[in-house]
Write an enzyme that holds these catalytic residues in place. Sequence first.
Site, short mmCIF file in Angstrom:
data_model
loop_
_atom_site.label_atom_id
_atom_site.label_comp_id
_atom_site.label_asym_id
_atom_site.label_seq_id
_atom_site.Cartn_x
_atom_site.Cartn_y
_atom_site.Cartn_z
CG HIS A 157 17.90 -65.80 41.70
ND1 HIS A 157 17.76 -66.83 40.79
CD2 HIS A 157 16.92 -65.99 42.62
CE1 HIS A 157 16.73 -67.58 41.14
NE2 HIS A 157 16.19 -67.10 42.26
CB SER A 278 48.65 -54.07 41.51
OG SER A 278 49.05 -53.60 40.24
CE LYS A 284 43.13 -53.70 42.31
NZ LYS A 284 43.34 -54.46 41.08
CD GLU A 291 41.96 -62.71 43.02
OE1 GLU A 291 41.82 -62.49 41.82
OE2 GLU A 291 42.75 -62.08 43.74
#
Length: 461
Positions: A157, A278, A284, A291
């Site tokens: 979970h 970024s 970043k 992704e």
Amino acid sequence: MADKPWSGVFDRATDRRVEKFTESVSFDCRLYAHDIRGSIAHANMLSKVGILTDHERHQIVTGLEEIGREIAAGHFQFRQELEDVHMNVERALIDRIGDVGRKLHTGRSRNDQVSTDLRLWVRDEIDAMSNRLEALQHTFLTRAERDANVILPGYTHMQRAQPVLAQHYWLAYIEKLERDRQRLADCRTRVNELPLGSAALAGTSIPIDRQMVAEELEFDGIVANSLDASSDRDFVLEFAFALSTIATHLSGWAEEWILWSTTEFGFIHLPQEFCTGSSIMPQKINPDVLELIRGRTGRVIGNLVSLLVLIKGLPLAYNRDLQEDKQRLFDSVDTVAACLELAAPLVAGAELNRERIAARIEEGYLDATTLMEHLIVKGVPQRTAHEIIGNLVAVAMKRGVPLAKLPLQEFQSAHPSLDEAVLDVLGTDRAIEAFSSYGSTNPAQVAHQIELWRERLTNNA
Ligand code: ARG
């Protein structure tokens, strides 16, 4: 008019818009090598059964081989008005060797031809995909050998649950990838049956020898029913499903590592050459490859659904709808291949942040279940033990300490059989050692699995 191999019955030329709408050569040209291989086997067989003389066979085979080389070298001009790769290759053969070339399409149809080409192609792609999976398994195994003694939190979970060796995580992925390979191998057995010779749908009156073609093309069997052979795309569905499962596994892994690479988790450093930045936020370092692996899974699953829907309403036998199978299949293969090829260097190049992981590993009461089991072994019923340890955890939580930091008298008043021996199972190190079941994260079990995999993967290589 005479441009079309099927133009005999027509007295009007095809509308240009129809040519553009119905063509498949822009994408099925990818099958050219398999198409040529199938045609050569077909010509060899036609000569053996006496339809072609040996000289004619020789002309056809040589012509096809030359065309194959021309296509490979990028010198071949595919023509849209010839619809597909099959008619393009056949026309090129006729242009090259004349009337003899017009004999090649004896006893076959594009319906069994396209299915044959696609099976040959899928077979090769299955083998290549299986090799990529194995390479990734190797990479996880190398990590497992390298990442000894790192304990990570295991989650259910998405909440801290029990301690797990980092190696156990890597082995879990090796297992998933192994099932992916098994699925491909299983799919391959059904792919590897020859449809050629079922002709358009009913078979042929030409005395062909399907066994001979099957042997030359290394098929293990022959599709028995001509209606089935020319219409069956189960093998495409199965492969697309196997690819979807691979993509799904990669997606779950990508998601996990994206989380682990956050400041919040801080478990893992991704190799910078596999990250991007970024355009506005200078600090970043983003896990874009992970992704995109996660994101492209949607595409692969979408392709599977497209294929199922494509096929669900088709009566026997061949229907032109089936031409729509290729782009979806090609896309799934290309996508999963690209994901696997990037997953391997990512897995190899990432570094676990050992200090950061260790600094917080005693948070979250990962040893509570082992302590409960310690009590169970002393004869306390599981439900009772669960309650007792739950109460102890509540006390520890209130004080903001791990279980191991509670004074002994807390344990004693929780249950008289809890004495100093609790220290044998408290703390994640001890808890890990306490596991003993087969397949558990116990270090000896894990070491044994690593050894088994080392053997298994080298033997396969
Ligand atoms: N390009 C077609 C396909 O991919 C080949 C078979 C065409 N057969 C036909 N009878 N039109 O499905």
